[in-house]
Design a protein around this motif. Structure first.
Motif: not given
Length: 615
Positions: A177-185, A402-410, A471-474
């Protein structure tokens, strides 16, 4: 049965004496009843009467049955000395108290740090070893039985409290369930486009998608041809999103259109919301999924002022609504700058007036970006504008903003919660698909999910993100979940997908803390309103006005007021016509925010402070 035996034996003395016939190895009890008991205990109790000449080898079970324990306990307390009788009577009372405590614990579903048997021994003043020795039971047998009682009480309560909808289990996320930091997405950003009707939202979205390659030249040519045939050539880009015949005929967006594109930093889910006041409920349903928003305003004379009008101005209402959804980052696109000949003076005037209003809504100046643009002439959307705009504006283009926006905490550490925005039923395949944004947790194909409020369990057959299988959605992902093993009528828009062991609460009686907007008719006890919460809406009645609050401190200024006026903060109780999936705001922000509407206008915004018993 145990209670009746205690009641009958405690105050009743033997009617006659007990006689023995040693030669026959039999014991005759002349009384109103005959009780089967353990002969070895019987002899031990009467050892003071010197009947040692009786030598009986009684039949023994491998372990004493519960009936033997009760029978042995009763007769030893009855036939022993007076002092032993008092001691054992107090022990019997402690036993009954222990049974009562176990029952209460099982009903409440409470668990202490130790087992139920140990806690009962502390509270009742009875130790396991003492009780076991008095009853002739091995301590290990008693401990095992008390553990079985504790386990049975837990199994009766189950994992879910039916009244509150909460679980006693402690949730622990799994490693996947925890995303991999190395995941290229690319990280997903849900971006709502809101604003007054005819401000150019759909045209802006269509042009942006076309410039980024999400709409092919062939499709764009088809849209232009169809728009010219109906005499609406300027609507070609808007028709890339407004696909229904009614939307194209009326020239307005009626439902939330969903599109996708990639920027350098994000995978953006574009939520194009309707701007007409008749379709604000649809706008609410779509914009609740937003992480950030683009507020589009029309720079032309009169149109901007109409959007800020207190009565019917959708720029004002949309800004208030998206702030109430928890969105604190906003890009203000001052569109149609070509109409005002790219006037800097007009842009600064719009920025000054609208900026003052946005500050009153709670937006910080540092979280508001201003972008002058022209979607029809492709100015300042994905590249630096020409001299007409660049001569006085040196800020970022829309794509860079749009790229300057900060992603909210998941939040991946909490159980799954996904409010259902829309459903797609397939009669041929016998499955149902749900669309929405994961608020917390994660899911993958093959997982079991609980559908609320129907309380039906289904299996995830497949997942889709941007029409591509995954396969996985978070948490934070906007996905389509294809379910199997459930009937179509058990899944409805406004419901919630959740973890089977951690169901969301369902109620129709809520306590709300509300902020009343600019209204002319005060809110009274008995007022009929429409409550919107995530993707659900229900008719609501204000049954009680509890108090008025100080807007700065939040303290109660007046209890039980007769009415609530404009700009006042209050605590009210509302009863809904039907139950909704809801959580207190302190537990889940997405499921704890509400908006109240009446006569086509938003009259109040609020938070769920308490979920009360369903009426």
């Amino acid at each position: 049965m145990v209670k009746s035996l205690f009641a009958s034996f405690r105050h009743r003395a033997p009617a006659k004496s007990v006689a023995f016939e040693a030669k026959n190895d039999a014991v005759l009890i002349e009384d109103a009843f005959i009780i089967r008991r353990n002969f070895q205990e019987f002899l031990r109790a009467f050892s003071s009467q010197k009947h040692q000449n009786i030598n009986i080898a009684p039949f023994k079970f491998d372990s004493p049955s519960p009936d033997d324990l009760v029978s042995t306990r009763l007769h030893s307390s009855k036939l022993d000395s007076k002092a032993n009788f008092k001691r054992l009577s107090s022990l019997d009372m402690s036993t009954r108290e222990r049974e009562k405590n176990i029952l209460i614990e099982s009903e409440l579903g409470t668990e202490g740090p130790n087992s139920s048997s140990a806690s009962v021994a502390r509270d009742g003043g009875v130790k396991e070893r003492d009780f076991a020795s008095d009853c002739g039971i091995k301590p290990e047998i008693l401990v095992s039985r008390m553990r079985s009682v504790s386990l049975s009480s837990k199994s009766r309560t189950g994992n879910v409290n039916e009244e509150t909808g909460t679980s006693n289990l402690e949730y622990k996320p799994e490693a996947w369930m925890i995303p991999d930091q190395a995941e290229d997405r690319l990280s997903q950003l849900n971006l709502a486009i809101v604003g007054h009707v005819d401000s150019g939202k759909s045209t802006l979205s269509g042009r942006l998608l076309h410039l980024l390659g999400r709409i092919s030249q062939k499709e764009m040519h088809r849209h232009e041809k169809e728009a010219k045939q109906q005499g609406k050539g300027s609507f070609a880009y808007a028709w890339a999103l407004d696909e229904s015949a009614e939307e194209r005929e009326r020239g307005i967006t009626m439902t939330v259109a969903v599109a996708f594109f990639n920027s350098r930093k994000y995978h953006v889910v574009l939520l194009d919301s309707p701007g007409h006041r008749d379709f604000v409920p649809n706008m609410i349903s779509g914009a609740t999924q937003a992480d950030a928003a683009i507020l589009v305003v029309d720079a032309s004379m009169g149109s901007f002022e109409a959007g800020l009008d207190p009565i019917g101005g959708q720029t004002r209402e949309h800004a208030l609504l998206i702030r109430s959804f928890g969105v604190d980052q906003i890009i203000v696109v001052v569109n149609k700058m070509d109409v005002v000949e790219y006037s800097q003076e007009r842009f600064e005037m719009v920025k000054q007036k609208l900026g003052t209003f946005l500050r009153s809504c709670g937006f910080k100046d540092s979280s508001v970006l201003w972008v002058p643009a022209s979607s029809m002439e492709n100015q300042n959307l994905v590249a630096t504008p020409d001299e007409r705009l660049f001569s006085w504006f040196h800020g970022p283009c829309l794509l860079d903003a749009i790229d300057s926006l900060q992603l909210p905490a998941r939040d991946y550490s909490k159980p799954l919660l996904m409010p259902i925005c829309d459903i797609i039923k397939s009669q041929s395949q016998g499955q149902v698909s749900t669309c929405g944004k994961l608020v917390t947790g994660a899911i993958r194909t093959g997982s079991k999910v609980l559908i609320m409020p129907s309380r039906e369990v289904a299996t995830i057959r497949s997942l889709e993100r941007d029409s591509q299988a995954c396969k996985i959605a978070r948490s934070g992902d906007n996905v389509t979940v294809n379910l199997q093993g459930i009937e179509n009528n058990h899944v409805t828009a406004g419901g919630v997908l959740c973890h089977p062991d951690f169901p969301v609460r369902v109620s129709n009686h809520l306590e709300l803390k509300i902020l009343v907007l600019d209204i002319k008719i005060p809110i009274l006890s008995g007022s009929q309103l429409e409550l919107h919460i995530h993707h659900a809406k229900e008719a609501a009645t204000v049954v009680k006005i509890l108090s008025l609050l100080d807007p700065k401190t939040g303290k109660v200024t007046k209890k039980s007021p007769r009415c609530i006026l404009a700009k006042q903060n209050a605590v009210v109780e509302v009863v809904l016509q039907g139950s909704v999936c809801v959580e207190e705001y302190a537990e889940s922000r997405a499921l704890g925010r509400v908006s109240l509407r009446s006569s086509g206008r938003t009259v109040a915004l609020g938070l769920v402070t308490q979920i009360m018993k369903t009426q």
